[in-house]
Write a protein that holds these residues in place. Structure first.
Motif, PDB file in Angstrom:
ATOM      1  N   LYS A 222     -15.064   8.995   1.019  1.00  0.00           N
ATOM      2  CA  LYS A 222     -13.793   8.428   0.575  1.00  0.00           C
ATOM      3  C   LYS A 222     -13.134   7.755   1.764  1.00  0.00           C
ATOM      4  O   LYS A 222     -12.955   8.375   2.807  1.00  0.00           O
ATOM      5  CB  LYS A 222     -12.871   9.519   0.020  1.00  0.00           C
ATOM      6  CG  LYS A 222     -13.406  10.251  -1.194  1.00  0.00           C
ATOM      7  CD  LYS A 222     -12.491  11.404  -1.582  1.00  0.00           C
ATOM      8  CE  LYS A 222     -13.103  12.203  -2.726  1.00  0.00           C
ATOM      9  NZ  LYS A 222     -12.284  13.394  -3.058  1.00  0.00           N
ATOM     10  N   VAL A 223     -12.771   6.481   1.606  1.00  0.00           N
ATOM     11  CA  VAL A 223     -12.105   5.755   2.689  1.00  0.00           C
ATOM     12  C   VAL A 223     -10.993   4.885   2.118  1.00  0.00           C
ATOM     13  O   VAL A 223     -10.967   4.588   0.915  1.00  0.00           O
ATOM     14  CB  VAL A 223     -13.091   4.869   3.497  1.00  0.00           C
ATOM     15  CG1 VAL A 223     -14.273   5.674   4.023  1.00  0.00           C
ATOM     16  CG2 VAL A 223     -13.564   3.689   2.674  1.00  0.00           C
ATOM     17  N   GLY A 224     -10.086   4.457   2.986  1.00  0.00           N
ATOM     18  CA  GLY A 224      -9.074   3.484   2.613  1.00  0.00           C
ATOM     19  C   GLY A 224      -9.384   2.139   3.239  1.00  0.00           C
ATOM     20  O   GLY A 224      -9.796   2.067   4.398  1.00  0.00           O
ATOM     21  N   ILE A 225      -9.231   1.083   2.455  1.00  0.00           N
ATOM     22  CA  ILE A 225      -9.399  -0.286   2.955  1.00  0.00           C
ATOM     23  C   ILE A 225      -8.041  -0.968   2.869  1.00  0.00           C
ATOM     24  O   ILE A 225      -7.467  -1.097   1.786  1.00  0.00           O
ATOM     25  CB  ILE A 225     -10.425  -1.073   2.122  1.00  0.00           C
ATOM     26  CG1 ILE A 225     -11.817  -0.466   2.240  1.00  0.00           C
ATOM     27  CG2 ILE A 225     -10.431  -2.547   2.527  1.00  0.00           C
ATOM     28  CD1 ILE A 225     -12.516  -0.725   3.550  1.00  0.00           C
ATOM     29  N   ALA A 226      -7.533  -1.416   4.021  1.00  0.00           N
ATOM     30  CA  ALA A 226      -6.188  -1.985   4.062  1.00  0.00           C
ATOM     31  C   ALA A 226      -6.222  -3.478   4.337  1.00  0.00           C
ATOM     32  O   ALA A 226      -7.009  -3.957   5.159  1.00  0.00           O
ATOM     33  CB  ALA A 226      -5.358  -1.292   5.144  1.00  0.00           C
ATOM     34  N   ILE A 227      -5.377  -4.204   3.610  1.00  0.00           N
ATOM     35  CA  ILE A 227      -5.083  -5.590   3.947  1.00  0.00           C
ATOM     36  C   ILE A 227      -3.580  -5.686   4.188  1.00  0.00           C
ATOM     37  O   ILE A 227      -2.819  -4.802   3.806  1.00  0.00           O
ATOM     38  CB  ILE A 227      -5.516  -6.577   2.841  1.00  0.00           C
ATOM     39  CG1 ILE A 227      -4.735  -6.323   1.538  1.00  0.00           C
ATOM     40  CG2 ILE A 227      -7.003  -6.506   2.598  1.00  0.00           C
ATOM     41  CD1 ILE A 227      -4.952  -7.398   0.500  1.00  0.00           C
ATOM     42  N   SER A 228      -3.161  -6.763   4.824  1.00  0.00           N
ATOM     43  CA  SER A 228      -1.726  -6.932   5.056  1.00  0.00           C
ATOM     44  C   SER A 228      -1.188  -8.058   4.177  1.00  0.00           C
ATOM     45  O   SER A 228      -1.898  -9.013   3.866  1.00  0.00           O
ATOM     46  CB  SER A 228      -1.432  -7.222   6.535  1.00  0.00           C
ATOM     47  OG  SER A 228      -2.133  -8.357   6.979  1.00  0.00           O
ATOM     48  N   GLN A 229       0.048  -7.902   3.786  1.00  0.00           N
ATOM     49  CA  GLN A 229       0.755  -8.902   2.984  1.00  0.00           C
ATOM     50  C   GLN A 229       0.787 -10.224   3.741  1.00  0.00           C
ATOM     51  O   GLN A 229       1.244 -10.291   4.875  1.00  0.00           O
ATOM     52  CB  GLN A 229       2.171  -8.392   2.719  1.00  0.00           C
ATOM     53  CG  GLN A 229       3.122  -9.372   2.068  1.00  0.00           C
ATOM     54  CD  GLN A 229       4.564  -8.869   2.132  1.00  0.00           C
ATOM     55  OE1 GLN A 229       4.841  -7.792   2.685  1.00  0.00           O
ATOM     56  NE2 GLN A 229       5.491  -9.642   1.588  1.00  0.00           N
ATOM     57  N   SER A 230       0.283 -11.267   3.105  1.00  0.00           N
ATOM     58  CA  SER A 230       0.321 -12.589   3.747  1.00  0.00           C
ATOM     59  C   SER A 230       1.621 -13.317   3.445  1.00  0.00           C
ATOM     60  O   SER A 230       1.997 -14.246   4.150  1.00  0.00           O
ATOM     61  CB  SER A 230      -0.861 -13.438   3.261  1.00  0.00           C
ATOM     62  OG  SER A 230      -0.650 -13.858   1.912  1.00  0.00           O
ATOM     63  N   GLY A 231       2.278 -12.911   2.366  1.00  0.00           N
ATOM     64  CA  GLY A 231       3.471 -13.613   1.905  1.00  0.00           C
ATOM     65  C   GLY A 231       3.192 -14.542   0.749  1.00  0.00           C
ATOM     66  O   GLY A 231       4.102 -15.152   0.199  1.00  0.00           O
ATOM     67  N   CYS A 232       1.916 -14.661   0.353  1.00  0.00           N
ATOM     68  CA  CYS A 232       1.536 -15.447  -0.832  1.00  0.00           C
ATOM     69  C   CYS A 232       1.101 -14.456  -1.903  1.00  0.00           C
ATOM     70  O   CYS A 232      -0.021 -13.928  -1.833  1.00  0.00           O
ATOM     71  CB  CYS A 232       0.411 -16.413  -0.491  1.00  0.00           C
ATOM     72  SG  CYS A 232      -0.219 -17.310  -1.934  1.00  0.00           S
TER      73      CYS A 232
END
Length: 446
Positions: A222-232
Motif C-alpha cells: 500500500k502506497v500513496g501517490i501525490a501530485i500537486s495542484q497546478s491551478g488548472c
C-alpha cells in the motif's frame, strides 16, 4: 549508518511491539478506512526546531483543527545528513532551524509526541539518504515516512549521486517489506511535487510510480501517490484520475492512494487570494477523488505558518468536502481525454525503467541521458532540459521535451494545447508562468 559499510537496518523489539500495538490507528490504516468510506483526509505541514514548541504545535493543531494525519517536517541540516550541526542548533538556537531535528532530539522524544495526540504522525523531510532518520522514526513509533530516491534527491541536492540515493532508499523499503510480513504497515507516500515549479503531471507521475514500483518490489503493498495542484482544475482532476488508471495497469493487486498537495508554487501574498487558491485545490481534490489533501495556509507566501494559520487552513479546506459542492465539475470528456493522455505517456516512461534487471542502474542512466528529466532541479544527475509552460487555459504543457522519451502524438498535442506563440523572451515568459498566482497586477485577471 552514514556510509554504505552498513547496508542493513534492524528495528528493535520494543519499536516493533509499539508499532504493532498502534496498527489500528496508523497512517496506513487511516488511509485505508478513508478510501473505503470515500472520506478525504486532511494533513498540515508543520515543523519547528524546539521539541517543546513542536509538541505544543501538534497539541494545538489537534485541539483546534483535528487533522486526520499529523506531520513532523524535518529541518534542512538533518535532511542532508549534517546531524552534528542540527544537534548543535537544537541545543543552542532551535529557532534558527526550519524544521524539527528528529535525529538530534531522538526517538524517546518522538515517542512522547506520538502518544500525545490522537492522529497518527507522518515524517516529511527531503533526504537523499534517509536511513538514519528512518531508523529514528521507527524507534520513536512514527508509522508514516514520506519520500523516495528521485523525488527527494533531484529537487533537493546538487551533488548527491542518484545511484547512491536509490540504494539507500532500497534499504528503507526492504525494512518496510520485512515489517509488513510481521504485520506492521509503514505508510509510504511518494512526493510528486518535485521542484514545485510548472510540474507537468506526466513527469510527476512518472517519478512517483517508478518509486512506488521499487517499493512494491521490496514488499510494500500500500502506497500513496501525490501530485500537486497546478491551478488548472481539469488537468489536476485528470492527474488524480490517472493515478487510479496507472495503479491498475502498473501495480495490479496493490493499493495506491491518490493524494493532492495544495499549490506548491509561488503563493499570493494577499491572504484572501491565497484562500481562493486553497479553495480551488480542495474542490479539485473532491472532484478527483483524492484520499488525502496536504494543505497550505493563507500566509504561505509570508513565512512559516503558525498553529492558528494551519488550523484555519484545515478547517477552511474541510468546508469544501461538504455535499453542497457536489456537481461542480468541468467538462468530463475533457478530463477523460487528459487523463488518458497522462496515463499512456506515464505508462510508457515507467515501463522502460524496468525493462532490464538492474533497475537502479537503468534509472540513473535514463536521467543521465535526459530520457527521464525533471525541470528546474538543481541536481547535476538530471539534465533539466525539458521546458514546461503554462497554456492560455492555465494547464501546464511541455513546449520543449529536451531529450525526454515522449511519444510524437503526445508532444504534438501538448504544443497544440499550449496555444503559445514563439516568444523571443522565453525566460521572462516562464517567470510570468511561475508567478501565475502571485502577481498583484495580473492576479486580478486570473
Amino acid at each position: 549508518m552514514d556510509s554504505f559499510e552498513h547496508e542493513t537496518m534492524s528495528v528493535s523489539k520494543q519499536a516493533r511491539d509499539f508499532l504493532r500495538s498502534r496498527q489500528s490507528r496508523s497512517v496506513a490504516s487511516t488511509m485505508e478506512k478513508a478510501r473505503a468510506s470515500g472520506r478525504i483526509l486532511l494533513q498540515p505541514r508543520c515543523g519547528v526546531g524546539s521539541h517543546e514548541q513542536q509538541l505544543a504545535l501538534l497539541k494545538k493543531l489537534s485541539e483546534d483543527a483535528n487533522p486526520d494525519v499529523a506531520t513532523i517536517t524535518i529541518d534542512s541540516y538533518t535532511r542532508l545528513g549534517a546531524f552534528d550541526k542540527a544537534h548543535e542548533l537544537a541545543r543552542t538556537n532551535p529557532a534558527t532551524l526550519n524544521g524539527y531535528p528528529l535525529v538530534a532530539h531522538g526517538a524517546e522524544r518522538l515517542r512522547e509526541m506520538v502518544l500525545a495526540i490522537e492522529a497518527p504522525i507522518q515524517i516529511r523531510h527531503g533526504s537523499p539518504d534517509p536511513r538514519r532518520l528512518f531508523s529514528t522514526s521507527l524507534e520513536g513509533g512514527a508509522d508514516g515516512f514520506e519520500g523516495g530516491p528521485l523525488s527527494y534527491t533531484l529537487p533537493y541536492s546538487k551533488d548527491f549521486p542518484l545511484e547512491r540515493s536509490l540504494r539507500a532508499w532500497d534499504i528503507v523499503d526492504e525494512v518496510c517489506g520485512e515489517l509488513a510480513e510481521d504485520g506492521i504497515n509503514i505508510d509510504r507516500e511518494f512526493f510528486g511535487s518535485l521542484s514545485g515549479t510548472l510540474v507537468h503531471p506526466v513527469i510527476s507521475l512518472s517519478v512517483t510510480f517508478i518509486e512506488a514500483m521499487k517499493a512494491f518490489s521490496k514488499g510494500a503493498n500500500k502506497v500513496g501517490i501525490a501530485i500537486s495542484q497546478s491551478g488548472c482544475p481539469y488537468q489536476d482532476i485528470a492527474g488524480l484520475r490517472a493515478i487510479e488508471l496507472l495503479a491498475t495497469s502498473l501495480c495490479p493487486g496493490k493499493t495506491v492512494f491518490p493524494i493532492l498537495h495544495h499549490f506548491m508554487g509561488v503563493f499570493p501574498r494577499d491572504p484572501t487570494k491565497a484562500l481562493a487558491l486553497i479553495a480551488q485545490g480542495s474542490v479539485t481534490a473532491r472532484l478527483g477523488k483524492a484520499t488525502k489533501v496536504v494543505v497550505k495556509t493563507q500566509v504561505e507566501a509570508l513565512g512559516i505558518p503558525s498553529a492558528d494559520a494551519n488550523a484555519t487552513a484545515i478547517n477552511f479546506s474541510r468546508i469544501f468536502f461538504s455535499p453542497i459542492f457536489d456537481g461542480f465539475l468541468p467538462d468530463n470528456s475533457k478530463i477523460d481525454e487528459e487523463a488518458q493522455q497522462i496515463y499512456c505517456e506515464v505508462e510508457s516512461l515507467v515501463s522502460m525503467t524496468f525493462e532490464h534487471g538492474d533497475s537502479n542502474g537503468t534509472i540513473a542512466n535514463l536521467f543521465a541521458e535526459g530520457r527521464l528529466d525533471v525541470p528546474f532541479c538543481p541536481s547535476r544527475y538530471c539534465k533539466g532540459l525539458c521546458v514546461p509552460r503554462r497554456a492560455d487555459d492555465g494547464a501546464i504543457r511541455i513546449v520543449d521535451p529536451g531529450l525526454m522519451s515522449f511519444s510524437r502524438p503526445f508532444l504534438d498535442r501538448e504544443m497544440r494545447m499550449a496555444g503559445l506563440n514563439a516568444d523571443p523572451m522565453q525566460i521572462s515568459a516562464m517567470i510570468r508562468d511561475i508567478q501565475y498566482f502571485s502577481g498583484e497586477d495580473d492576479a486580478d485577471s486570473q
